[in-house]
Design a protein around this motif. Structure first.
Motif, short mmCIF file in Angstrom:
data_model
loop_
_atom_site.label_atom_id
_atom_site.label_comp_id
_atom_site.label_asym_id
_atom_site.label_seq_id
_atom_site.Cartn_x
_atom_site.Cartn_y
_atom_site.Cartn_z
N MET A 244 -2.29 -13.71 5.54
CA MET A 244 -1.44 -13.14 4.52
C MET A 244 -0.29 -12.16 4.98
N GLU B 100 -2.42 -1.83 2.31
CA GLU B 100 -1.65 -2.53 1.24
C GLU B 100 -0.93 -1.60 0.47
N GLU C 31 3.96 -6.45 -2.89
CA GLU C 31 3.15 -5.58 -2.42
C GLU C 31 1.83 -5.20 -3.64
N HIS D 223 -0.64 -7.77 -3.76
CA HIS D 223 -1.48 -7.77 -2.79
C HIS D 223 -2.57 -6.64 -3.13
#
Length: 175
Positions: free
Chosen positions: A54, A113, A143, A146
């Motif tokens: 990722m 993250e 982000e 994520h």
């Protein structure tokens, strides 16, 4: 999260930071996966490999944005984040052990993250350059996606607060 050495106010400098963040994240996850494989923790190793992939994909997206833009060379000590390494790699507040569970690994990834999101959000909020602010805001949104993905993965794990795997060959430490 505050930047250490001032504001990021040029597109090249911002993209150099974003690239470093993603490359360091991928490298750290690969390193963790290698360590888990050495210790026969295959389930967690596979998860770290997935997280590394990722980060690599995100780095490729950032690299595409750098086309035609000269990136400055920034020595490691001059990056503008508030810990020694990038927000997604070296600022660990979670114990990493070869016995860790998927849930613990996901907590680590969520933490990383979240720090990456905070970095981009900070740049978007404090930058004076409109293009950098727009791009930082866009990357903060990515982000955040994520972070939410990891939050959902964490919700499905049962072993988040577990003790980890049993060590079948504990170290022989003299008393």
């Amino acid at each position: 999260m505050t930047a250490r050495n001032g504001l990021i106010d040029s597109l090249g400098e911002f993209l150099a930071h974003a690239l470093e963040l993603e490359h360091e994240s991928a490298a750290r996850y690969e390193q963790l996966a290698d360590s888990m494989e050495i210790h026969h923790n295959q389930d967690v190793a596979q998860l770290f490999r997935r997280l590394a992939a990722m980060s690599i994909e995100h780095a490729k997206a950032v690299e595409q944005r750098t086309q035609g833009i000269e990136l400055p060379h920034i020595p490691p000590w001059d990056f503008k984040w508030n810990c020694p390494g990038s927000p997604e790699s070296d600022c660990l507040e979670i114990e990493v052990t070869y016995l860790m569970t998927r849930g613990q690994a996901l907590q680590l990834a969520w933490h990383n993250e979240s720090r990456g999101h905070a970095f981009y959000a900070h740049v978007a909020a404090d930058c004076t350059d409109a293009e950098v602010r727009r791009l930082a805001d866009e990357m903060a949104v990515e982000e955040a996606e994520h972070v939410n993905l990891l939050k959902n993965w964490l919700a499905r794990e049962r072993d988040v607060n577990g003790a980890g795997h049993e060590d079948l060959d504990p170290p022989n430490v003299p008393a």
